[in-house]
Every structure is written in C-alpha cells, then in structure tokens.
Scaffold this motif. Structure first.
Motif, mmCIF file in Angstrom:
data_model
loop_
_atom_site.group_PDB
_atom_site.id
_atom_site.type_symbol
_atom_site.label_atom_id
_atom_site.label_comp_id
_atom_site.label_asym_id
_atom_site.label_seq_id
_atom_site.Cartn_x
_atom_site.Cartn_y
_atom_site.Cartn_z
ATOM 1 N N ARG A 41 -21.365 -53.051 17.920
ATOM 2 C CA ARG A 41 -20.762 -52.584 18.622
ATOM 3 C C ARG A 41 -19.486 -51.961 17.723
ATOM 4 N NH1 ARG A 41 -22.598 -54.456 22.963
ATOM 5 N NH2 ARG A 41 -20.762 -54.116 23.759
ATOM 6 N N PRO A 42 -19.416 -50.981 18.004
ATOM 7 C CA PRO A 42 -17.954 -50.199 17.513
ATOM 8 C C PRO A 42 -16.549 -51.056 18.651
ATOM 9 C CG PRO A 42 -19.203 -48.346 17.489
ATOM 10 C CD PRO A 42 -20.200 -49.490 17.858
ATOM 11 N N GLY A 43 -15.834 -51.675 18.758
ATOM 12 C CA GLY A 43 -14.877 -52.368 18.757
ATOM 13 C C GLY A 43 -15.180 -53.841 19.814
ATOM 14 N N GLN A 44 -16.233 -54.144 19.129
ATOM 15 C CA GLN A 44 -16.967 -55.364 20.418
ATOM 16 C C GLN A 44 -16.215 -56.432 19.871
ATOM 17 O OE1 GLN A 44 -21.071 -55.555 19.986
ATOM 18 N NE2 GLN A 44 -20.828 -57.784 20.645
ATOM 19 N N LYS A 45 -15.182 -56.872 20.529
ATOM 20 C CA LYS A 45 -15.271 -58.366 20.175
ATOM 21 C C LYS A 45 -15.386 -59.966 20.666
ATOM 22 C CE LYS A 45 -10.311 -55.801 22.404
ATOM 23 N NZ LYS A 45 -9.604 -56.081 21.517
ATOM 24 N N ASP A 84 -13.381 -62.263 16.084
ATOM 25 C CA ASP A 84 -12.283 -63.196 15.019
ATOM 26 C C ASP A 84 -12.342 -63.897 15.076
ATOM 27 O OD1 ASP A 84 -11.399 -60.021 15.314
ATOM 28 O OD2 ASP A 84 -10.115 -60.394 16.259
ATOM 29 N N SER A 85 -12.848 -64.930 15.963
ATOM 30 C CA SER A 85 -12.845 -66.538 15.195
ATOM 31 C C SER A 85 -13.507 -67.069 14.822
ATOM 32 C CB SER A 85 -12.715 -67.595 16.929
ATOM 33 O OG SER A 85 -14.316 -66.897 16.799
ATOM 34 N N ALA A 89 -18.756 -56.096 13.082
ATOM 35 C CA ALA A 89 -17.653 -55.468 13.063
ATOM 36 C C ALA A 89 -16.693 -55.315 13.012
ATOM 37 C CB ALA A 89 -17.414 -57.204 14.647
ATOM 38 N N ARG A 90 -15.545 -56.270 11.370
ATOM 39 C CA ARG A 90 -14.737 -54.967 10.789
ATOM 40 C C ARG A 90 -15.036 -53.572 10.004
ATOM 41 N NH1 ARG A 90 -13.053 -58.470 6.777
ATOM 42 N NH2 ARG A 90 -12.812 -60.249 8.352
ATOM 43 N N THR A 91 -15.804 -53.454 9.597
ATOM 44 C CA THR A 91 -16.395 -52.357 9.386
ATOM 45 C C THR A 91 -16.300 -51.376 10.555
ATOM 46 O OG1 THR A 91 -17.298 -53.211 7.402
ATOM 47 C CG2 THR A 91 -17.871 -50.899 8.124
ATOM 48 N N LEU A 92 -16.988 -51.370 11.767
ATOM 49 C CA LEU A 92 -17.456 -50.940 12.194
ATOM 50 C C LEU A 92 -16.305 -50.511 13.047
ATOM 51 C CD1 LEU A 92 -20.689 -51.506 14.125
ATOM 52 C CD2 LEU A 92 -20.297 -49.182 12.082
ATOM 53 N N THR A 93 -14.854 -50.856 13.475
ATOM 54 C CA THR A 93 -14.320 -51.145 13.766
ATOM 55 C C THR A 93 -12.632 -50.132 12.993
ATOM 56 O OG1 THR A 93 -14.497 -53.133 15.271
ATOM 57 C CG2 THR A 93 -12.134 -52.629 15.570
ATOM 58 N N HIS A 94 -12.855 -50.694 11.755
ATOM 59 C CA HIS A 94 -11.452 -50.041 11.302
ATOM 60 C C HIS A 94 -11.739 -49.066 10.758
ATOM 61 C CE1 HIS A 94 -9.774 -54.138 10.518
ATOM 62 N NE2 HIS A 94 -9.819 -53.907 11.717
ATOM 63 N N GLU A 95 -13.405 -48.115 10.633
ATOM 64 C CA GLU A 95 -13.461 -47.323 9.434
ATOM 65 C C GLU A 95 -14.189 -46.716 10.623
ATOM 66 O OE1 GLU A 95 -16.045 -47.718 6.136
ATOM 67 O OE2 GLU A 95 -14.427 -49.666 5.326
#
Length: 85
Positions: free
Chosen positions: A40-44, A60-61, A72-78
């Motif tokens: 999901r967007p913003g999922q850590k 991120d690990s 996660a990167r695509t959904l979070t950044h874009e």
C-alpha cells in the motif's frame, strides 16, 4: 502537438507492468511478487509468515531490486504526485 498520455505514469500500471515482466524462478519469487502486489502507499513494513509467527520486515531493509521494495518506492514516490486531478 500530440496529447500527453498521463496513464503511462500511473503507479499502479508501472508496478503491474514490472511484476508481469518478471519471470519467477522459484516458489519464493512467486511469493515475493504476490506480496509486492499487496503493498500500500506509505507502507513501511511487510508482514510475512504464518499468523501464528508473523515476521515484520522493514521495506527499506530489502535489496534495491526486490519487487516488494520497488512496489513501495513507486507507490510512495509517484502516488503522491496527484496524477488523478
């Protein structure tokens, strides 16, 4: 001047295309692709394993080329760029 097709920048399409292009070589790869499709967007964190012993993994690990991290990167950044409006 041609029209600009904003659909090509839709993060859901980018992730879907990336996942469909990947060729899973093992059952573990299939599991990773399945998990990536649920990011999901913003999922850590990513929760894996059985419900009796869940594992919480910081997204991120994960390696840079891991499909779950890419999703996660695509959904979070874009996803925050406001392409719907």
């Amino acid at each position: 001047m041609g029209s600009l097709n904003l659909r090509q920048y839709d993060p859901r399409r980018i992730v879907s295309d990336a996942l469909s292009d990947a060729t899973p070589k093992t059952a573990a790869s299939k599991d990773m692709l399945d998990e990536a499709s649920r990011i999901r967007p913003g999922q850590k964190y990513l929760v894996t394993g059985p419900s009796s012993h869940p594992r919480r993994i910081l997204i991120d690990s994960l390696p840079d080329d891991d499909p779950r991290r890419l999703a996660a990167r695509t959904l979070t950044h874009e996803g925050a760029s406001g392409l719907d409006g």
